[in-house]
Design a protein around this motif. Structure first.
Motif, short mmCIF file in Angstrom:
data_model
loop_
_atom_site.label_atom_id
_atom_site.label_comp_id
_atom_site.label_asym_id
_atom_site.label_seq_id
_atom_site.Cartn_x
_atom_site.Cartn_y
_atom_site.Cartn_z
N LEU A 154 0.82 -1.22 0.00
CA LEU A 154 0.00 0.00 0.00
C LEU A 154 0.85 1.27 0.00
O LEU A 154 0.32 2.38 0.10
CB LEU A 154 -0.93 0.00 1.21
N ALA A 155 2.15 1.13 -0.13
CA ALA A 155 3.06 2.27 -0.02
C ALA A 155 2.77 3.37 -1.04
O ALA A 155 2.84 4.56 -0.71
CB ALA A 155 4.51 1.80 -0.15
N ASP A 156 2.43 3.00 -2.26
CA ASP A 156 2.14 4.03 -3.28
C ASP A 156 0.92 4.85 -2.89
O ASP A 156 0.87 6.06 -3.13
CB ASP A 156 1.93 3.39 -4.65
N ILE A 157 -0.08 4.19 -2.30
CA ILE A 157 -1.28 4.91 -1.87
C ILE A 157 -0.92 5.86 -0.73
O ILE A 157 -1.35 7.01 -0.72
CB ILE A 157 -2.38 3.92 -1.44
N ALA A 158 -0.13 5.38 0.21
CA ALA A 158 0.28 6.23 1.34
C ALA A 158 1.03 7.46 0.82
O ALA A 158 0.78 8.58 1.27
CB ALA A 158 1.14 5.44 2.31
N GLU A 159 1.90 7.24 -0.13
CA GLU A 159 2.68 8.35 -0.67
C GLU A 159 1.79 9.34 -1.43
O GLU A 159 1.89 10.55 -1.25
CB GLU A 159 3.78 7.84 -1.60
N SER A 160 0.88 8.83 -2.25
CA SER A 160 0.06 9.71 -3.08
C SER A 160 -1.01 10.46 -2.28
O SER A 160 -1.54 11.46 -2.75
CB SER A 160 -0.60 8.93 -4.22
N THR A 161 -1.31 9.99 -1.06
CA THR A 161 -2.32 10.66 -0.22
C THR A 161 -1.69 11.32 1.00
O THR A 161 -2.40 11.69 1.93
CB THR A 161 -3.41 9.67 0.24
N ASP A 162 -0.37 11.44 1.00
CA ASP A 162 0.35 12.00 2.14
C ASP A 162 -0.02 11.30 3.45
O ASP A 162 -0.16 11.94 4.49
CB ASP A 162 0.10 13.51 2.27
N GLY A 163 -0.21 9.98 3.37
CA GLY A 163 -0.46 9.18 4.57
C GLY A 163 -1.90 9.17 5.04
O GLY A 163 -2.20 8.54 6.06
N VAL A 164 -2.78 9.84 4.32
CA VAL A 164 -4.19 9.80 4.72
C VAL A 164 -4.72 8.37 4.55
O VAL A 164 -5.44 7.85 5.40
CB VAL A 164 -5.03 10.79 3.88
N ASP A 165 -4.35 7.74 3.45
CA ASP A 165 -4.70 6.34 3.20
C ASP A 165 -3.41 5.55 2.98
O ASP A 165 -2.32 6.09 3.09
CB ASP A 165 -5.61 6.24 1.97
N GLY A 166 -3.58 4.26 2.70
CA GLY A 166 -2.41 3.41 2.49
C GLY A 166 -1.82 2.89 3.78
O GLY A 166 -0.67 2.50 3.83
N ARG A 167 -2.64 2.85 4.81
CA ARG A 167 -2.16 2.40 6.12
C ARG A 167 -2.73 1.03 6.46
O ARG A 167 -3.73 0.60 5.92
CB ARG A 167 -2.54 3.40 7.20
N VAL A 168 -2.06 0.36 7.41
CA VAL A 168 -2.50 -0.94 7.91
C VAL A 168 -2.51 -0.83 9.43
O VAL A 168 -1.50 -0.48 10.04
CB VAL A 168 -1.55 -2.07 7.47
N SER A 169 -3.65 -1.12 10.03
CA SER A 169 -3.74 -1.02 11.49
C SER A 169 -3.16 -2.28 12.14
O SER A 169 -3.16 -3.36 11.57
CB SER A 169 -5.19 -0.86 11.94
N LEU A 170 -2.66 -2.09 13.33
CA LEU A 170 -2.11 -3.19 14.12
C LEU A 170 -2.40 -2.89 15.59
O LEU A 170 -1.98 -1.86 16.10
CB LEU A 170 -0.60 -3.33 13.89
N GLU A 171 -3.13 -3.77 16.24
CA GLU A 171 -3.54 -3.52 17.61
C GLU A 171 -2.47 -3.94 18.61
O GLU A 171 -1.78 -4.94 18.43
CB GLU A 171 -4.81 -4.32 17.94
#
Length: 141
Positions: free
Chosen positions: A100-117
């Motif tokens: 998801l790195a390209d998404i994170a980069e293109s959205t300035d980290g708004v998206d492209g993340r993975v949650s981990l509890e």
């Protein structure tokens, strides 16, 4: 998201996306990562993030042979069950972040993340929760 990907995205998802909704997948497994399924969902369904939790990983690890080699290696190294599950979880989350790195980069980290509890047993211990969150962040990279 590319124009070609938008052309393959179902209309209801496009409508949500156009109204500011980020589509996140509430599931992650080694199989999704190694078969290209996660990437396919990004391209064809507009998925821009992934949520995880201990139940998701319990199901993934317990129902797939994709973890067998890593589990055997961790067991041979003397890892207990909790340590093994944490390592497998970190490995999968890290791989999903890479996808998801390209998404994170293109959205300035708004998206492209993975949650981990963090461990839910730490819920009443703020300091320990923060320590573990930082440890997981560092382990995922």
């Amino acid at each position: 998201m590319s124009t070609a990907a938008l052309d393959r995205t179902p209309q209801p998802l496009l409508s949500l996306m156009r109204n500011g909704v980020s589509v996140w997948l509430d599931d992650l497994s080694r199989d999704r990562l190694t078969t290209g399924n996660l990437t396919e969902l990004v391209v064809t369904r507009g998925v821009v993030g992934v949520t995880t939790n201990p139940t998701i990983f319990q199901n993934a690890i317990g129902t797939s042979d994709a973890y067998a080699a890593d589990l055997a290696e961790l067991a041979a190294a003397g890892a207990d069950a909790e340590t093994a599950v944490r390592q497998l979880t970190v490995d999968d989350v890290s791989a999903a972040c890479d996808q998801l790195a390209d998404i994170a980069e293109s959205t300035d980290g708004v998206d492209g993340r993975v949650s981990l509890e963090v461990d839910p047993r730490l819920a009443l211990d703020t300091e320990a929760t923060v320590v573990q969150a930082r440890e997981l962040w560092a382990a995922v990279g």
